[in-house]
Structures are given as structure tokens and as C-alpha cells.
Design an enzyme around this catalytic site. Structure first.
Site, PDB file in Angstrom:
ATOM      1  N   LEU A  91       3.262   7.061  -2.166  1.00  0.00           N
ATOM      2  CA  LEU A  91       4.247   7.151  -2.634  1.00  0.00           C
ATOM      3  C   LEU A  91       4.298   7.320  -3.881  1.00  0.00           C
ATOM      4  CD1 LEU A  91       6.825   6.153   0.083  1.00  0.00           C
ATOM      5  CD2 LEU A  91       5.874   8.139   0.169  1.00  0.00           C
ATOM      6  N   VAL A 123       0.702  -1.190  -0.220  1.00  0.00           N
ATOM      7  CA  VAL A 123       0.349   0.369  -0.595  1.00  0.00           C
ATOM      8  C   VAL A 123       1.020   1.548   0.154  1.00  0.00           C
ATOM      9  CG1 VAL A 123      -1.527   1.078   1.225  1.00  0.00           C
ATOM     10  CG2 VAL A 123      -1.902  -1.025   1.292  1.00  0.00           C
ATOM     11  N   CYS A 124       1.727   1.079   0.772  1.00  0.00           N
ATOM     12  CA  CYS A 124       3.110   2.535   1.015  1.00  0.00           C
ATOM     13  C   CYS A 124       3.331   2.875  -0.735  1.00  0.00           C
ATOM     14  CB  CYS A 124       3.548   2.286   1.870  1.00  0.00           C
ATOM     15  SG  CYS A 124       2.798   1.723   3.847  1.00  0.00           S
ATOM     16  N   THR A 125       4.287   1.307  -1.323  1.00  0.00           N
ATOM     17  CA  THR A 125       4.718   1.658  -2.475  1.00  0.00           C
ATOM     18  C   THR A 125       3.238   2.549  -3.073  1.00  0.00           C
ATOM     19  OG1 THR A 125       5.931  -0.403  -1.867  1.00  0.00           O
ATOM     20  CG2 THR A 125       5.897   1.142  -4.081  1.00  0.00           C
TER      21      THR A 125
END
Length: 216
Positions: A49, A44-46
């Protein structure tokens, strides 16, 4: 310290992917978004960002500096950025704070104490998905916290920035589901006489609900 809307954003110094920063110096004269991530090399973070990098021009047009945070070491960040760029076909050009010791996370109350699975190998809580919008006076204007499992909606983040900046410039508020260019609400503190001068053609639905064309 309890952070609320209207609090001055606490200052800190940190190591980032763009070198050491003093947060207040970094955001001086700009709006800012500080947003945290549970961990590097997570799916999810990838995507998040990558989306922020893709929308760099949207933030620049609004005089907004963005800075990310993840509870990992700098070396991990540097390697992760390569993945983010590749997966999203972007170039991450904003700093990401290396907050392995959770100092900034604790300062901004970004730690997750509810989800017992959201911890590192030492049992220390990772950060949740916090968002802070901070104005040019370094005052916190919005706080949103998402669970680690749910990616943020950056359309909404930009929508709020548009609303806040417009409200600071003009005596208006914005209705539900408002988007840039939609009609706005005349601020309750504006008299009808003032409204006639400030917002020619405003319309009254109720004495407390008056709409006007967007000043954009």
C-alpha cells in the site's frame, strides 16, 4: 459468477476509508485497479500500500483510479493507514474497502481456499493478493493472483496498463519484457499496406512478426 478477461467488473457498494462508495460510480470514466490484501497490520501489505501511494502520480498520469481491499473493519483500516504513511513516508489518499464480511472478496473470487493458515480467528478465509485492471468501459482486462506470502510487482502492473492503453489506441501488441518506449509488434490483423501507412519504417522478421517503433 466466474470472472474472466472481458467480463464486466461487478458493481458493489462498500464502506471505505474515504466513505461509502458505489464502485461503478467511483471508477466512471477512468481505468481502475482493484487490489486485495490478506489482512491489516501485516508486513507485506504495509509495503504494498505504501508503494501504491508513492506511485500516485504514475497512476494519475494514466487516468487510473486505485482502490484497495482488506478483510478487516473500517476502524482497523484507519489505524493501519497511519502505520503505512509512517513506515513508507507517504500519504495514502486512495480508498481501502473494509470487507470484514468478505462480500466483495467473494464477489471477485479473492478468497484463499488453499492455504489453511490464511484464516482469521473464526476460521474464515482471508483474501489473497488479487489484482484486477479494469478499463473505462468497466471491462476486466487483467487478473493476477499472488499468494499471501509474495508482494506484488507494481512496475509490472503499470507496464501492463501502458501496454493495454497503447494497444487500445493503436493497432499493436507488445512483445516479451516490453517497456514504455520499446518497439511494438504490428497487430496480425493489419496488412502490410496498412502497416506502411500506420507504422512507417516497420520491419518484418517473419510474416507474422513485424516490429515498429513505439507510437508513444
Amino acid at each position: 459468477m466466474v470472472l474472466r478477461l472481458g467480463s464486466v467488473a461487478p458493481n458493489f457498494k462498500a464502506i471505505t476509508t474515504k466513505g461509502e462508495i458505489d464502485f461503478h460510480q467511483y471508477i466512471e470514466g477512468s481505468w481502475a485497479i482493484l487490489f486485495s490484501h490478506p489482512a491489516d497490520f501485516t508486513p507485506v501489505c504495509t509495503t504494498e500500500l505504501g508503494e501504491v501511494a508513492r506511485r500516485a502520480n504514475d497512476f494519475a498520469e494514466r487516468n487510473v483510479k486505485v482502490i484497495g481491499l482488506s478483510a478487516n473493519e473500517l476502524k482497523d483500516h484507519e489505524n493501519w493507514v497511519k502505520d503505512i504513511d509512517e513506515v513508507n513516508n507517504v500519504h495514502v489518499d486512495f480508498p481501502i474497502i473494509a470487507d470484514a464480511d468478505r462480500k466483495v472478496s467473494a464477489l471477485y473470487d479473492m478468497l484463499d481456499y488453499q492455504d489453511i493458515t490464511n484464516v482469521d480467528t473464526k476460521g474464515i478465509p482471508f483474501t489473497v493478493r488479487s489484482v484486477f485492471i479494469i478499463d473505462t468501459k468497466k471491462v476486466i482486462r487483467l487478473i493476477i493472483t499472488y499468494p499471501a506470502s509474495t508482494g506484488r510487482n507494481f512496475d509490472e502492473v503499470i507496464r501492463v496498463i501502458d501496454s493495454l492503453q497503447l494497444g487500445d489506441k493503436h493497432r499493436i501488441t507488445t512483445p516479451a519484457n516490453w517497456r514504455k518506449g520499446d518497439d511494438v509488434i504490428v497487430h496480425p490483423g493489419v496488412t502490410n499496406q496498412e502497416a506502411a501507412e500506420l507504422f512507417p519504417g516497420f520491419r518484418t522478421v517473419k510474416p507474422y512478426l513485424r516490429f515498429a517503433p513505439s507510437p508513444f
